[in-house]
Write an enzyme that holds these catalytic residues in place. Structure first.
Site, PDB file in Angstrom:
ATOM      1  N   LYS A 122     -39.894 115.925  19.623  1.00 46.41           N
ATOM      2  CA  LYS A 122     -39.598 117.156  18.883  1.00 46.41           C
ATOM      3  C   LYS A 122     -38.233 117.039  18.212  1.00 46.41           C
ATOM      4  CE  LYS A 122     -39.895 122.181  19.457  1.00 46.41           C
ATOM      5  NZ  LYS A 122     -40.136 123.262  20.442  1.00 46.41           N
TER       6      LYS A 122
ATOM      7  N   GLU B   9     -48.182 121.565  24.658  1.00 43.12           N
ATOM      8  CA  GLU B   9     -46.774 121.159  24.649  1.00 43.12           C
ATOM      9  C   GLU B   9     -46.250 121.030  26.074  1.00 43.12           C
ATOM     10  OE1 GLU B   9     -42.438 122.782  22.985  1.00 43.12           O
ATOM     11  OE2 GLU B   9     -44.175 124.117  23.007  1.00 43.12           O
TER      12      GLU B   9
ATOM     13  N   CYS C 265     -44.887 122.956  18.539  1.00 44.08           N
ATOM     14  CA  CYS C 265     -44.413 124.348  18.571  1.00 44.08           C
ATOM     15  C   CYS C 265     -43.612 124.715  17.318  1.00 44.08           C
ATOM     16  CB  CYS C 265     -43.602 124.564  19.850  1.00 44.08           C
ATOM     17  SG  CYS C 265     -43.290 126.300  20.252  1.00 44.08           S
TER      18      CYS C 265
END
Length: 360
Positions: free
Chosen positions: A133, A48, A167
């Protein structure tokens, strides 16, 4: 036509970036791609925010002390078609591998709007999927904007059907189900080097290692997929930049639970060991045929569901800061032409065409 179940080797690069240096990180990634390809990997995964590094400072210091670091991150955040990712694309093409790269994404529409993004690059260097994200988690909201669902999709490849989440998205049941319901076989989940929430040792402090183990096992088991988990690590330069001479911050960085990397099979069992700490490439042999048998027991996107009760819809519309619809053509005259007869044909670029070009 009978189904095919590819076999391949995956590589999870548990590595540190060249902190806040996107081109340096891109060149390091290219070297790692070459190393992984030599070892026989067909899929190479990076963590990430790997390019140019995860903004851990947002958890460590008050926002009023982080402006300079944010400016550095914004300056080093990359565009999807920028020169930094071009280095990674060239490496993927040169070595004939698929690459998953986490990066901080900037935009020409704003000098300060950033996204926590991931791109899946094909063997020919082209973009297979681009995901932002959906929701930055906790202190990440000080850095990144919310993404949209344009990349909430599974990509058919010669290695199988590949999906990816970043994540905390791996804790979102609806996002995970959206990938399951597209026939996902190989899942990529990426994480930062650490994720501090309290002073280390506090009983309520967040344990990133344990959180990753729970999330990764749950998705592998529920989706019946291979899960390639890839976390970053910090080198000495990154730690020095983050602590900035503050011994207390240096202690927090050292003692906060680190991110871990691993590969799990469709039963949630480890294919590799759980790795944390020093830089290393983890390799795992993947046989997507192993996704089939567990589906007999619980297939939540098939018979083991109640679609008469539950429904999920996903809006993949790209959320851009501006869009241009059909508008009337611009007037054919300017102030300098005011005393001249009107022209029968409009001159120059119409607003409609200008809008289309801007949208491109």
């Amino acid at each position: 036509m009978s189904a095919t179940y590819p076999r391949f080797k995956a590589a999870a690069c548990h590595v540190a970036p060249v902190f806040l240096d996107s081109m340096g990180t891109a060149e390091k990634a290219a070297a790692l791609i070459e190393e992984a390809a030599r070892a026989g990997a067909s899929l190479v995964v990076f963590p990430e925010g790997y390019m140019p590094g995860f903004p851990l400072w947002a958890a460590l210091r008050a926002p009023i002390r982080n402006h300079d670091l944010f400016k550095r991150l914004a300056a080093e955040s990359v565009r999807l078609d920028g020169p930094e990712l071009a280095v990674v694309r060239a490496a993927a093409r040169r070595h004939g591998v698929i690459v998953s790269m986490g990066f901080s994404e900037g935009t020409d529409a704003s000098v300060g709007c950033l996204w926590n993004s991931n791109v899946l690059i094909g063997r020919d260097g082209r973009t297979l999927n681009h995901h932002r994200k959906l929701v930055p988690t906790f202190f990440e909201k000080l850095i990144w904007a919310s993404g949209d669902a344009r990349g909430l999709r599974v990509t058919p490849t010669d290695l199988g059907r590949v999906g990816m989440l970043i994540c905390g998205e791996n804790t979102n049941p609806l996002a995970r189900y959206a990938l399951m319901a597209q026939g996902e076989q190989v899942h990529i989940s990426t994480y930062p080097p650490a994720w501090p929430t309290r002073v280390p040792g506090d009983s309520a402090a967040y344990d990133l290692k344990r959180a990753i183990e729970i999330r990764a096992g749950a998705h592998s088991f529920e989706a019946k997929v291979f899960n390639i988990v890839c976390s970053a690590t910090l080198d000495a330069d990154a730690k020095a930049t983050l602590s900035d001479g503050d011994a207390a911050l240096a202690d927090v960085i050292e003692r906060t639970p680190a991110g871990v990397s691993m590969v799990l099979d469709p039963a949630g069992a480890l294919v590799t060991e759980t790795h944390e700490g020093e830089e290393r490439i983890l390799y795992a042999d993947i046989d997507t045929a192993a996704c089939v048998e567990p589906k007999q027991f619980h297939d939540v996107v098939g018979y083991y569901n109640r679609f008469d009760i539950f429904r999920l819809s996903v809006d993949r519309t790209p959320r851009e800061p501006i869009s241009f619809g059909a508008e009337a053509a611009a007037p054919a005259w300017t102030d300098a032409d005011a005393d001249e007869p009107a022209r029968s044909e409009p001159q120059g670029l119409s607003l409609v065409e200008a809008g289309r070009r801007a949208a491109r």
